[in-house]
Scaffold this motif. Structure first.
Motif, short mmCIF file in Angstrom:
data_model
loop_
_atom_site.label_atom_id
_atom_site.label_comp_id
_atom_site.label_asym_id
_atom_site.label_seq_id
_atom_site.Cartn_x
_atom_site.Cartn_y
_atom_site.Cartn_z
N CYS A 41 0.82 -1.22 0.00
CA CYS A 41 0.00 0.00 0.00
C CYS A 41 0.85 1.27 0.00
O CYS A 41 0.70 2.13 -0.86
CB CYS A 41 -0.93 -0.01 1.20
N LEU A 42 1.76 1.37 0.94
CA LEU A 42 2.53 2.60 1.07
C LEU A 42 3.64 2.71 0.03
O LEU A 42 3.98 3.80 -0.41
CB LEU A 42 3.14 2.70 2.47
N CYS A 46 -1.49 1.89 -2.86
CA CYS A 46 -2.44 2.96 -2.56
C CYS A 46 -1.83 4.35 -2.63
O CYS A 46 -2.35 5.24 -3.31
CB CYS A 46 -3.03 2.78 -1.16
N ILE A 47 -0.73 4.55 -1.91
CA ILE A 47 -0.19 5.90 -1.76
C ILE A 47 0.43 6.44 -3.05
O ILE A 47 0.05 7.52 -3.52
CB ILE A 47 0.82 5.95 -0.60
N LYS A 50 -2.25 7.16 -5.72
CA LYS A 50 -3.08 8.34 -5.46
C LYS A 50 -2.31 9.63 -5.72
O LYS A 50 -2.88 10.64 -6.15
CB LYS A 50 -3.60 8.33 -4.02
N THR A 89 6.25 11.39 -1.75
CA THR A 89 5.07 11.04 -0.96
C THR A 89 5.25 9.68 -0.30
O THR A 89 4.94 9.50 0.90
CB THR A 89 3.80 11.03 -1.84
N ASN A 93 5.61 8.80 3.88
CA ASN A 93 4.71 7.86 4.55
C ASN A 93 5.47 6.69 5.15
O ASN A 93 5.20 6.26 6.28
CB ASN A 93 3.65 7.36 3.57
#
Length: 464
Positions: A41-42, A46-47, A50, A89, A93
């Motif tokens: 995700c990270l 996801c991240i 996005k 980004t 995170n």
């Protein structure tokens, strides 16, 4: 060293589980096989996706929408800078997770975790050295990885997974996406906004097969207006990749003549599969079902003291579902009453417009024989949507015909992923459409359309 809890995997489920356990006083360790924390995700899911979705949407708006607002600009794409924004980004995170581990005094071990039995985990480091950890409890939170397409080799150059698709060094002239699910449509949107000609091949006869059918159909029409081409009811049988590009052979799923499509890049996005290989599950006697770890209603496997959450167990493969499960099992292990309400887990497609949904679809209610009422309201009738030039889509609320309890809600529109949460809260407390209809919404906001849809359940919408 002995711990109260060892979590294998540091994705959203794993790191949240570890943090909550540490907050509750459990001596906790995390085992992560990758060099960085955060899981798929990270790092590559996801991240970063996005970040690219937002950046590409800003680029598209500058080139197509600003003029209507009285702003004259001619945008120029700086793809390396856009990719750097994505990478920055991710770094922020990922580093944030590391900081939280230190803040909560969680011991982190870099290496491949393997369960040797109840209470025992072996960690194999990149240097080849192994060490053995012991714990009262173990939580498997190893997430998922890209599902392969039989007969097609992913080289992350010409034929890419989602990982390669967020790092293309240049905008492809032609992008062919295999799979019309969330990942394929989101990443297809990124490159379409930046200038790619996007073609989607889907085995089923509709896109987003788990979504409300009315929403999916209207969304497909919007994507076609954005330049997408769809080959539904087709399967990819062969991909010939070379330095010059790809020749993709597709055939009708129900039989028929094959045809060949040209593409610069092929994105394989047909789903994900649980990461359970190498965990030692079989040797440890831990039951699995088609790759997923079998658990009871309290996340427990058949081996005492071993639990599993997230993408490796049943249920939707969603980061926030894994997070909630991580919190729930941590609380249970600390003697509290951890719980996840699977009936009210929202799902979002982060395209433009977005799709957000929660609860049942019309198709599910019909199949279950549940009588329901529908309230719908289009964004074309919403003042803020007009002002924002964001009138595509609608809000749809499904309420029980007898009790008026909201059973499902679906939003197609700009900012849908933020608007869905008032319906999450409403449904968590078994609220009715009447409850929502009588709740004051600030004017002018996009969220007024949600209230109007609730009013429309009893055919009393004001602005329609």
């Amino acid at each position: 060293m002995t711990f109260d809890l060892i979590v294998i995997g540091s994705g959203p489920g794993g790191y949240v589980c570890a943090i909550r356990a540490a907050q509750l006083g459990l001596k906790t360790a995390v085992v992560e096989k990758e060099k960085t924390f955060g899981g798929t995700c990270l790092n590559v899911g996801c991240i970063p996706s996005k970040a690219l979705l937002h950046a590409s949407e800003m680029f598209h708006q500058a080139g197509h929408d600003f003029a209507h607002l009285g702003i004259k600009v001619t945008p120029e794409l700086d793809l390396p800078a856009m990719l750097k924004h994505k990478d920055d980004t991710v770094t922020a995170n990922v580093n944030g997770v590391g900081f939280l581990f230190k803040k909560n005094k969680i011991d982190a071990y870099q290496g491949v975790g393997k369960i040797l039995g109840a209470g025992k985990v072996e960690v194999a480091g990149a240097d080849g050295k192994t060490q053995q950890l012991e714990a009262k409890n173990i939580v498997i939170a190893t997430g998922s990885s890209v599902a392969p397409l039989p007969g097609v080799t992913i080289d992350e150059k010409r034929v890419v997974s989602s990982t390669g698709a967020i790092a293309l060094p240049q905008v492809p002239k032609k992008l062919l996406v295999v799979g019309a699910g969330v990942i394929g449509l989101e990443l297809g949107s990124v490159w379409a906004r930046l200038g790619a000609e996007v073609t989607v091949v889907e085995f089923l006869d509709k896109i987003l097969p788990t979504n409300d059918e009315e929403v999916a159909k209207q969304f497909q029409r919007l994507l076609q207006k954005q330049g997408f081409t769809f080959h539904l009811g087709h399967k990819v049988t062969k991909v010939d990749a070379s330095d010059a590009g790809c020749k993709v052979t597709i055939e009708p799923a129900k039989g028929g003549a094959a045809k060949v499509l040209d593409a610069d890049i092929v994105l394989v996005a047909i789903g994900r599969r649980p990461n359970t290989d190498g965990l030692g599950l079989e040797a440890a006697g831990i039951a699995t079902d088609r790759g997923r770890v079998v658990i009871d209603d309290h996340f427990a496997t058949n081996v005492k003291g071993v639990y599993a959450i997230g993408d490796v167990v049943r249920g939707p493969m969603l980061a926030h579902k894994a997070e909630d499960e991580g919190i729930a099992i941590a609380e249970q292990l600390a003697g509290k009453a951890g719980h996840v309400n699977y009936e009210v887990i929202p799902a979002v497609v982060y395209t433009q417009p977005e799709i957000a949904s929660i609860g049942k679809t019309e198709e599910e209610l019909k199949a279950a024989g549940v009588a329901y009422n529908i309230g719908k309201f289009p964004f074309t009738a919403n003042g803020r949507a007009r002002a924002n030039r964001a009138t595509d889509g609608f809000v749809k609320i499904l309420a029980d015909a007898k009790t008026d309890r909201v059973l499902g809600a679906h939003i197609l529109g700009a900012g849908a992923g933020e608007m869905i949460h008032e319906l999450v809260v409403l449904m968590e407390f078994a609220g009715s459409s009447e409850d929502l209809a009588r709740s004051t919404h600030a004017h002018p906001t996009m969220s007024e359309a949600v209230r109007e849809a609730a009013l429309a359940v009893e055919k009393r919408a004001i602005h329609m």
